[in-house]
Design a protein around this motif. Structure first.
Motif, mmCIF file in Angstrom:
data_model
loop_
_atom_site.group_PDB
_atom_site.id
_atom_site.type_symbol
_atom_site.label_atom_id
_atom_site.label_comp_id
_atom_site.label_asym_id
_atom_site.label_seq_id
_atom_site.Cartn_x
_atom_site.Cartn_y
_atom_site.Cartn_z
ATOM 1 N N ASP A 96 10.853 3.238 -7.950
ATOM 2 C CA ASP A 96 10.396 4.556 -9.000
ATOM 3 C C ASP A 96 9.074 4.901 -8.737
ATOM 4 O O ASP A 96 7.977 4.157 -9.209
ATOM 5 N N CYS A 97 8.618 5.831 -8.122
ATOM 6 C CA CYS A 97 7.415 6.237 -7.909
ATOM 7 C C CYS A 97 7.156 7.733 -7.658
ATOM 8 O O CYS A 97 8.074 8.460 -7.705
ATOM 9 N N VAL A 98 5.877 8.135 -7.916
ATOM 10 C CA VAL A 98 5.478 9.722 -7.619
ATOM 11 C C VAL A 98 5.786 10.082 -6.152
ATOM 12 O O VAL A 98 6.276 11.158 -5.899
ATOM 13 N N ASN A 99 5.349 9.173 -5.231
ATOM 14 C CA ASN A 99 5.634 9.372 -3.996
ATOM 15 C C ASN A 99 5.324 10.697 -3.542
ATOM 16 O O ASN A 99 5.929 11.658 -2.835
ATOM 17 N N PRO A 100 4.072 11.048 -3.800
ATOM 18 C CA PRO A 100 3.716 12.372 -3.476
ATOM 19 C C PRO A 100 3.302 13.112 -2.171
ATOM 20 O O PRO A 100 3.098 14.394 -1.936
ATOM 21 N N VAL A 101 3.007 12.151 -1.268
ATOM 22 C CA VAL A 101 2.465 12.542 0.108
ATOM 23 C C VAL A 101 3.215 11.860 1.062
ATOM 24 O O VAL A 101 4.087 10.982 1.002
ATOM 25 N N ALA A 102 3.264 12.834 2.097
ATOM 26 C CA ALA A 102 4.217 12.386 3.325
ATOM 27 C C ALA A 102 3.993 10.977 3.977
ATOM 28 O O ALA A 102 4.836 10.231 4.294
ATOM 29 N N GLU A 103 2.735 10.552 3.940
ATOM 30 C CA GLU A 103 2.243 9.067 4.291
ATOM 31 C C GLU A 103 3.222 7.909 3.533
ATOM 32 O O GLU A 103 3.878 7.098 4.110
ATOM 33 N N SER A 104 3.286 7.926 2.282
ATOM 34 C CA SER A 104 4.239 7.042 1.445
ATOM 35 C C SER A 104 5.863 7.550 1.403
ATOM 36 O O SER A 104 6.223 6.394 1.634
ATOM 37 N N ARG A 105 6.173 8.525 1.670
ATOM 38 C CA ARG A 105 7.242 8.764 1.975
ATOM 39 C C ARG A 105 7.859 8.093 3.527
ATOM 40 O O ARG A 105 9.063 7.801 3.664
ATOM 41 N N GLN A 106 6.913 8.414 4.486
ATOM 42 C CA GLN A 106 7.200 7.635 5.690
ATOM 43 C C GLN A 106 7.238 6.175 5.508
ATOM 44 O O GLN A 106 8.100 5.502 6.416
ATOM 45 N N ALA A 107 6.490 5.726 4.791
ATOM 46 C CA ALA A 107 6.369 4.355 4.724
ATOM 47 C C ALA A 107 7.966 3.675 4.441
ATOM 48 O O ALA A 107 8.205 2.649 4.955
ATOM 49 N N TRP A 108 8.467 4.207 3.331
ATOM 50 C CA TRP A 108 9.780 3.930 2.680
ATOM 51 C C TRP A 108 10.772 4.370 3.928
ATOM 52 O O TRP A 108 11.536 3.198 4.051
ATOM 53 N N SER A 109 10.615 5.249 4.567
ATOM 54 C CA SER A 109 11.708 5.437 5.645
ATOM 55 C C SER A 109 11.482 4.337 6.881
ATOM 56 O O SER A 109 12.581 4.049 7.234
ATOM 57 N N ASP A 110 10.229 4.154 7.153
ATOM 58 C CA ASP A 110 10.006 3.082 8.052
ATOM 59 C C ASP A 110 10.468 1.643 7.822
ATOM 60 O O ASP A 110 11.201 1.021 8.605
ATOM 61 N N LEU A 111 10.316 1.351 6.598
ATOM 62 C CA LEU A 111 11.052 0.140 5.994
ATOM 63 C C LEU A 111 12.328 0.043 6.127
ATOM 64 O O LEU A 111 13.267 -0.743 6.698
ATOM 65 N N ALA A 112 13.048 1.167 5.887
ATOM 66 C CA ALA A 112 14.543 1.153 5.682
ATOM 67 C C ALA A 112 15.035 1.331 7.242
ATOM 68 O O ALA A 112 15.789 0.463 7.593
ATOM 69 N N GLN A 113 14.186 1.669 8.305
ATOM 70 C CA GLN A 113 14.695 1.698 9.400
ATOM 71 C C GLN A 113 14.580 0.573 10.163
ATOM 72 O O GLN A 113 15.350 0.110 10.722
ATOM 73 N N MET B 298 20.458 -1.447 0.814
ATOM 74 C CA MET B 298 20.382 0.145 0.355
ATOM 75 C C MET B 298 19.085 0.039 -0.300
ATOM 76 O O MET B 298 18.549 -0.595 -1.256
ATOM 77 N N LEU B 299 18.338 1.073 0.078
ATOM 78 C CA LEU B 299 17.059 1.385 -0.647
ATOM 79 C C LEU B 299 17.323 2.869 -1.027
ATOM 80 O O LEU B 299 17.542 3.984 -0.275
ATOM 81 N N ILE B 300 16.896 3.134 -2.586
ATOM 82 C CA ILE B 300 17.029 4.295 -3.087
ATOM 83 C C ILE B 300 15.506 4.560 -3.584
ATOM 84 O O ILE B 300 15.035 3.761 -4.498
ATOM 85 N N VAL B 301 14.837 5.604 -3.051
ATOM 86 C CA VAL B 301 13.521 5.883 -3.605
ATOM 87 C C VAL B 301 13.488 7.230 -4.632
ATOM 88 O O VAL B 301 13.897 8.299 -3.963
ATOM 89 N N PHE B 302 13.057 7.054 -5.636
ATOM 90 C CA PHE B 302 13.082 7.959 -6.615
ATOM 91 C C PHE B 302 11.345 8.500 -6.502
ATOM 92 O O PHE B 302 10.570 7.805 -6.884
ATOM 93 N N VAL C 221 -6.821 1.439 -7.710
ATOM 94 C CA VAL C 221 -5.539 0.851 -7.030
ATOM 95 C C VAL C 221 -5.103 1.426 -5.799
ATOM 96 O O VAL C 221 -4.709 0.756 -4.880
ATOM 97 N N GLY C 222 -5.497 2.745 -5.408
ATOM 98 C CA GLY C 222 -5.238 3.392 -4.268
ATOM 99 C C GLY C 222 -3.856 3.107 -4.008
ATOM 100 O O GLY C 222 -2.922 3.367 -4.676
ATOM 101 N N LYS C 223 -3.791 2.660 -2.597
ATOM 102 C CA LYS C 223 -2.526 2.583 -1.828
ATOM 103 C C LYS C 223 -2.078 1.234 -2.422
ATOM 104 O O LYS C 223 -0.778 0.884 -1.731
ATOM 105 N N ALA C 224 -2.675 0.375 -3.087
ATOM 106 C CA ALA C 224 -2.268 -1.279 -3.314
ATOM 107 C C ALA C 224 -0.867 -1.106 -3.842
ATOM 108 O O ALA C 224 -0.007 -1.990 -3.730
ATOM 109 N N GLY C 225 -0.592 -0.440 -4.763
ATOM 110 C CA GLY C 225 0.694 -0.415 -5.470
ATOM 111 C C GLY C 225 1.725 -0.068 -4.660
ATOM 112 O O GLY C 225 2.842 -0.682 -4.722
#
Length: 166
Positions: free
Chosen positions: A71-88, A1-5, A46-50
């Protein structure tokens, strides 16, 4: 289970995530801590490194069967998609939680009076929060308003969304 805040600084996401983590025995990954560690190691930008490091740590923990809270700001579609891709890719449940504070005065008060708990981290200014590029979501996350919910109430709503664990 992955919960992204996700949510702007001062919205209450860290408080809620920290309140939830013990209920799930979850690995807690805070982007602020990772990014500050990178700065402390000499990276000026740090850009995308974190986010990339957090994704790798999340993957390692999820592969072990550990629930993960990011726990992240996760402000853009690209970062949100990366979490989704990981879970999938790993076949784990993903719950996106967006934390907002609908009361601008309360939100500003939180930002301006927050005690930084990551050594060396520069707290954002209210103006930087207002200027933050925070894109609209393509699909609706679970949205929690910390101006009207206590951390415990928010956790109860999250737990109600999760499958019963055996």
């Amino acid at each position: 289970m992955l919960i992204v805040f996700s949510g702007l600084p001062g919205s209450g996401k860290t408080t809620i995530a920290r309140t939830l983590a013990p209920h799930l025995g979850a690995t807690y990954l805070r982007i602020d801590s990772i990014e500050q560690g990178l700065r402390d190691a000499g990276l000026a930008e740090v850009g995308k490194a974190g986010y990339q490091i957090a994704l790798q740590l999340a993957e390692a923990n999820l592969a072990l069967g550990n629930p993960v809270l990011a726990d992240c700001v996760n402000p853009v579609a690209e970062s949100r998609q990366a979490w989704s891709d990981l879970a999938q890719r790993l076949g784990v449940l993903l719950l996106d939680v967006e934390v907002i504070c609908s009361d601008p005065r309360e939100h500003r008060r939180r930002v301006e009076t927050r005690q930084v708990d990551v050594p060396g981290l520069q707290a954002p200014s209210w103006q930087s929060v207002l200027d933050h590029d925070y894109q609209a979501w393509a699909s609706a996350p679970l949205r929690l308003d910390s101006a009207s919910l206590s951390p415990q109430q928010a956790v109860a709503l999250i737990l109600a969304r999760l499958p019963v664990r055996s």
